[in-house]
Design an enzyme around this catalytic site. Structure first.
Site, PDB file in Angstrom:
ATOM      1  N   ASP A  78     -32.006  40.579  31.140  1.00  0.00           N
ATOM      2  CA  ASP A  78     -30.937  40.764  32.112  1.00  0.00           C
ATOM      3  C   ASP A  78     -29.676  40.226  31.433  1.00  0.00           C
ATOM      4  O   ASP A  78     -29.765  39.476  30.460  1.00  0.00           O
ATOM      5  CB  ASP A  78     -31.298  39.950  33.369  1.00  0.00           C
ATOM      6  CG  ASP A  78     -30.181  39.915  34.379  1.00  0.00           C
ATOM      7  OD1 ASP A  78     -29.682  40.987  34.740  1.00  0.00           O
ATOM      8  OD2 ASP A  78     -29.795  38.803  34.792  1.00  0.00           O
ATOM      9  N   LEU A  79     -28.509  40.615  31.923  1.00  0.00           N
ATOM     10  CA  LEU A  79     -27.273  40.189  31.253  1.00  0.00           C
ATOM     11  C   LEU A  79     -26.645  38.977  31.959  1.00  0.00           C
ATOM     12  O   LEU A  79     -26.699  37.852  31.454  1.00  0.00           O
ATOM     13  CB  LEU A  79     -26.301  41.381  31.217  1.00  0.00           C
ATOM     14  CG  LEU A  79     -24.985  41.185  30.481  1.00  0.00           C
ATOM     15  CD1 LEU A  79     -25.201  40.840  29.008  1.00  0.00           C
ATOM     16  CD2 LEU A  79     -24.133  42.462  30.579  1.00  0.00           C
ATOM     17  N   ASP A  80     -26.086  39.220  33.140  1.00  0.00           N
ATOM     18  CA  ASP A  80     -25.384  38.156  33.849  1.00  0.00           C
ATOM     19  C   ASP A  80     -26.360  37.058  34.279  1.00  0.00           C
ATOM     20  O   ASP A  80     -27.323  37.328  34.989  1.00  0.00           O
ATOM     21  CB  ASP A  80     -24.680  38.753  35.079  1.00  0.00           C
ATOM     22  CG  ASP A  80     -23.975  37.700  35.899  1.00  0.00           C
ATOM     23  OD1 ASP A  80     -23.552  36.678  35.336  1.00  0.00           O
ATOM     24  OD2 ASP A  80     -23.856  37.892  37.124  1.00  0.00           O
ATOM     25  N   LYS A  86     -25.103  37.676  43.369  1.00  0.00           N
ATOM     26  CA  LYS A  86     -25.663  37.710  42.017  1.00  0.00           C
ATOM     27  C   LYS A  86     -26.814  38.708  41.895  1.00  0.00           C
ATOM     28  O   LYS A  86     -27.712  38.721  42.732  1.00  0.00           O
ATOM     29  CB  LYS A  86     -26.167  36.315  41.610  1.00  0.00           C
ATOM     30  CG  LYS A  86     -25.029  35.329  41.412  1.00  0.00           C
ATOM     31  CD  LYS A  86     -25.552  33.982  40.959  1.00  0.00           C
ATOM     32  CE  LYS A  86     -24.415  32.991  40.845  1.00  0.00           C
ATOM     33  NZ  LYS A  86     -24.882  31.637  40.553  1.00  0.00           N
ATOM     34  N   VAL A 144     -27.053  41.810  42.351  1.00  0.00           N
ATOM     35  CA  VAL A 144     -27.075  43.048  43.156  1.00  0.00           C
ATOM     36  C   VAL A 144     -26.010  44.024  42.661  1.00  0.00           C
ATOM     37  O   VAL A 144     -25.019  43.631  42.064  1.00  0.00           O
ATOM     38  CB  VAL A 144     -26.899  42.779  44.678  1.00  0.00           C
ATOM     39  CG1 VAL A 144     -28.093  42.091  45.264  1.00  0.00           C
ATOM     40  CG2 VAL A 144     -25.640  41.975  44.965  1.00  0.00           C
ATOM     41  N   GLU A 148     -35.048  37.006  33.383  1.00  0.00           N
ATOM     42  CA  GLU A 148     -34.226  37.268  34.577  1.00  0.00           C
ATOM     43  C   GLU A 148     -33.797  35.977  35.269  1.00  0.00           C
ATOM     44  O   GLU A 148     -34.553  35.014  35.288  1.00  0.00           O
ATOM     45  CB  GLU A 148     -35.047  38.067  35.600  1.00  0.00           C
ATOM     46  CG  GLU A 148     -34.634  39.487  35.800  1.00  0.00           C
ATOM     47  CD  GLU A 148     -33.272  39.713  36.431  1.00  0.00           C
ATOM     48  OE1 GLU A 148     -32.650  38.773  36.928  1.00  0.00           O
ATOM     49  OE2 GLU A 148     -32.810  40.851  36.401  1.00  0.00           O
ATOM     50  N   ASP A 149     -32.595  36.001  35.862  1.00  0.00           N
ATOM     51  CA  ASP A 149     -32.129  34.823  36.607  1.00  0.00           C
ATOM     52  C   ASP A 149     -32.098  35.065  38.115  1.00  0.00           C
ATOM     53  O   ASP A 149     -31.753  34.152  38.868  1.00  0.00           O
ATOM     54  CB  ASP A 149     -30.714  34.411  36.156  1.00  0.00           C
ATOM     55  CG  ASP A 149     -29.663  35.394  36.636  1.00  0.00           C
ATOM     56  OD1 ASP A 149     -29.868  36.607  36.461  1.00  0.00           O
ATOM     57  OD2 ASP A 149     -28.652  34.952  37.202  1.00  0.00           O
ATOM     58  N   SER A 193     -29.853  45.597  32.902  1.00  0.00           N
ATOM     59  CA  SER A 193     -28.808  44.990  33.745  1.00  0.00           C
ATOM     60  C   SER A 193     -28.332  45.950  34.821  1.00  0.00           C
ATOM     61  O   SER A 193     -28.234  47.150  34.583  1.00  0.00           O
ATOM     62  CB  SER A 193     -27.616  44.600  32.857  1.00  0.00           C
ATOM     63  OG  SER A 193     -26.470  44.342  33.642  1.00  0.00           O
ATOM     64  N   ALA A 194     -27.995  45.386  35.995  1.00  0.00           N
ATOM     65  CA  ALA A 194     -27.453  46.208  37.087  1.00  0.00           C
ATOM     66  C   ALA A 194     -26.014  46.624  36.826  1.00  0.00           C
ATOM     67  O   ALA A 194     -25.494  47.518  37.490  1.00  0.00           O
ATOM     68  CB  ALA A 194     -27.498  45.406  38.388  1.00  0.00           C
ATOM     69  N   SER A 195     -25.381  45.993  35.843  1.00  0.00           N
ATOM     70  CA  SER A 195     -23.937  46.206  35.667  1.00  0.00           C
ATOM     71  C   SER A 195     -23.588  47.533  35.006  1.00  0.00           C
ATOM     72  O   SER A 195     -24.210  47.947  34.031  1.00  0.00           O
ATOM     73  CB  SER A 195     -23.347  45.069  34.834  1.00  0.00           C
ATOM     74  OG  SER A 195     -21.978  45.320  34.617  1.00  0.00           O
ATOM     75  N   ARG A 215     -22.920  46.799  42.459  1.00  0.00           N
ATOM     76  CA  ARG A 215     -21.531  46.668  42.931  1.00  0.00           C
ATOM     77  C   ARG A 215     -21.376  47.070  44.401  1.00  0.00           C
ATOM     78  O   ARG A 215     -20.774  46.347  45.196  1.00  0.00           O
ATOM     79  CB  ARG A 215     -20.621  47.542  42.062  1.00  0.00           C
ATOM     80  CG  ARG A 215     -19.150  47.257  42.257  1.00  0.00           C
ATOM     81  CD  ARG A 215     -18.305  48.169  41.387  1.00  0.00           C
ATOM     82  NE  ARG A 215     -18.728  48.129  40.002  1.00  0.00           N
ATOM     83  CZ  ARG A 215     -18.380  49.033  39.081  1.00  0.00           C
ATOM     84  NH1 ARG A 215     -17.573  50.022  39.401  1.00  0.00           N
ATOM     85  NH2 ARG A 215     -18.807  48.950  37.838  1.00  0.00           N
ATOM     86  N   THR A 228     -21.281  35.884  33.450  1.00  0.00           N
ATOM     87  CA  THR A 228     -20.173  36.702  33.955  1.00  0.00           C
ATOM     88  C   THR A 228     -20.031  36.557  35.468  1.00  0.00           C
ATOM     89  O   THR A 228     -19.086  37.084  36.053  1.00  0.00           O
ATOM     90  CB  THR A 228     -20.371  38.197  33.599  1.00  0.00           C
ATOM     91  OG1 THR A 228     -21.754  38.511  33.691  1.00  0.00           O
ATOM     92  CG2 THR A 228     -19.883  38.512  32.207  1.00  0.00           C
ATOM     93  N   LYS A 268     -32.123  46.712  41.535  1.00  0.00           N
ATOM     94  CA  LYS A 268     -33.179  45.702  41.636  1.00  0.00           C
ATOM     95  C   LYS A 268     -33.215  45.228  43.096  1.00  0.00           C
ATOM     96  O   LYS A 268     -32.150  45.115  43.690  1.00  0.00           O
ATOM     97  CB  LYS A 268     -32.861  44.500  40.733  1.00  0.00           C
ATOM     98  CG  LYS A 268     -32.743  44.828  39.252  1.00  0.00           C
ATOM     99  CD  LYS A 268     -32.139  43.633  38.499  1.00  0.00           C
ATOM    100  CE  LYS A 268     -31.804  44.025  37.075  1.00  0.00           C
ATOM    101  NZ  LYS A 268     -31.110  42.975  36.329  1.00  0.00           N
ATOM    102  N   ASN A 285     -20.740  47.749  33.677  1.00  0.00           N
ATOM    103  CA  ASN A 285     -19.843  47.283  32.609  1.00  0.00           C
ATOM    104  C   ASN A 285     -20.613  46.608  31.475  1.00  0.00           C
ATOM    105  O   ASN A 285     -20.016  45.952  30.615  1.00  0.00           O
ATOM    106  CB  ASN A 285     -18.833  46.274  33.179  1.00  0.00           C
ATOM    107  CG  ASN A 285     -17.913  46.906  34.208  1.00  0.00           C
ATOM    108  OD1 ASN A 285     -17.181  47.843  33.909  1.00  0.00           O
ATOM    109  ND2 ASN A 285     -17.961  46.405  35.437  1.00  0.00           N
TER     110      ASN A 285
HETATM  111  P1  B16 Z   1     -20.805  45.839  37.893  1.00  0.00           P
HETATM  112  P2  B16 Z   1     -27.009  41.627  35.995  1.00  0.00           P
HETATM  113  C1  B16 Z   1     -25.147  42.155  37.867  1.00  0.00           C
HETATM  114  O1  B16 Z   1     -25.495  41.916  36.524  1.00  0.00           O
HETATM  115  C2  B16 Z   1     -24.389  40.971  38.449  1.00  0.00           C
HETATM  116  O2  B16 Z   1     -25.236  39.817  38.484  1.00  0.00           O
HETATM  117  C3  B16 Z   1     -23.932  41.288  39.846  1.00  0.00           C
HETATM  118  O3  B16 Z   1     -23.210  40.204  40.377  1.00  0.00           O
HETATM  119  C4  B16 Z   1     -23.051  42.556  39.813  1.00  0.00           C
HETATM  120  O4  B16 Z   1     -22.663  42.929  41.143  1.00  0.00           O
HETATM  121  C5  B16 Z   1     -23.850  43.691  39.154  1.00  0.00           C
HETATM  122  O5  B16 Z   1     -24.273  43.305  37.872  1.00  0.00           O
HETATM  123  C6  B16 Z   1     -23.029  44.967  39.055  1.00  0.00           C
HETATM  124  O6  B16 Z   1     -21.991  44.775  38.128  1.00  0.00           O
HETATM  125  O7  B16 Z   1     -19.854  45.747  39.061  1.00  0.00           O
HETATM  126  O8  B16 Z   1     -20.197  45.358  36.588  1.00  0.00           O
HETATM  127  O9  B16 Z   1     -21.416  47.203  37.763  1.00  0.00           O
HETATM  128  O10 B16 Z   1     -27.376  40.250  36.452  1.00  0.00           O
HETATM  129  O11 B16 Z   1     -27.939  42.702  36.529  1.00  0.00           O
HETATM  130  O12 B16 Z   1     -26.826  41.723  34.503  1.00  0.00           O
HETATM  131 MG    MG Z   2     -28.610  38.359  36.369  1.00  0.00          MG
END
Ligand code: B16
Ligand code: MG
Length: 215
Positions: free
Chosen positions: A8-10, A44, A46, A169-170, A114-116, A48, A16, A145, A118
């Site tokens: 996982d990233l964040d 955290k 979840v 994972e965190d 990662s869910a992000s 966007r 982040t 997730k 970005n």
């Molecule tokens: P984005 P992860 C998640 O990253 C963040 O923990 C979460 O706070 C954020 O809403 C989600 O990415 C979406 O990010 O807006 O950049 O698409 O923990 O899955 O790496």
């Molecule tokens: Mg995370």
């Protein structure tokens, strides 16, 4: 026998979440309410749009149209991207680089889950993109997730069976996602919160210290 490590990233490789939090606080301020540290815990891990729903619920704002929600998510994301322009290698969490290097030395595949949306930009800023054999992120997985999709995409890209993947994972949602996929899990954070994980360490640094021979 582990053939792939999926990160996982964040909260695992980089923190982040402070930048996400700052951007959500700015949006809440613009809408006329305040977010607290406690509220931030719910955001955290979840996606966007799910995070936006939580923020709107906290602010007591219901009845927004789909278009309005998309516009607000876009405003938050622009702020977040402004914030992460400050990000560089010094922002990697302790043990992250060491852990990536250990897996690389052992010829174990490395992937991102990662869910992000970005995530690629963040990896570039941290200068670690080259470590990853597969990148599964919010631009690829449709279901957030605790759905296992994001981790399954990573394993499928690598051609590794799910039970030979180890996920770091965190978040509770992320641990549930990996377990649902049949993967092994390492929780990074508080073991009282991540008790569903197969094992939990406070950081990747602690994981590396305790698994020198197994790595
Ligand atoms: P984005 P992860 C998640 O990253 C963040 O923990 C979460 O706070 C954020 O809403 C989600 O990415 C979406 O990010 O807006 O950049 O698409 O923990 O899955 O790496
Ligand atoms: Mg995370």
């Amino acid at each position: 026998m582990i053939k792939a490590a999926i990160f996982d990233l964040d909260g695992v490789l980089v923190n982040t979440s402070n930048f996400h939090y700052a951007a959500w606080r700015d949006l809440a301020g613009h809408l006329g309410f305040t977010l607290t540290d406690e509220h931030n815990e719910r955001l955290k891990g979840v996606s966007r749009m799910s995070a936006l729903e939580i923020v709107l619920e906290i602010g007591g704002l219901s009845n927004l149209t789909c278009e309005e929600k998309l516009r607000l998510a876009e405003i938050k994301n622009k702020r977040y991207i402004d914030y992460i322009s400050q990000l560089d290698e010094s922002c990697l969490l302790e043990g992250a680089l060491e852990c990536l290097n250990k897996f690389k030395e052992r010829k174990i595949f490395i992937a991102l889950g990662s869910a992000s949306k970005n995530a690629r930009m963040v990896l570039e800023r941290l200068k670690i993109t080259g470590y990853f054999n597969a990148i599964s992120d919010g631009t690829r997985a449709i279901r957030a997730k605790p759905d296992p999709e994001v981790f399954k995409i990573a394993a499928d890209d690598l051609g590794v069976p799910y039970d030979q993947c180890l996920v770091f994972e965190d978040s509770i949602a992320g641990i549930m996602a990996a377990k649902t996929a049949g993967m092994k899990t390492v929780g990074i954070g508080d073991e009282r919160i991540l008790h569903m994980a197969d094992i939990t360490y406070k950081s990747l640094k602690e994981y590396v210290l305790n698994n020198q021979n197994a790595l």
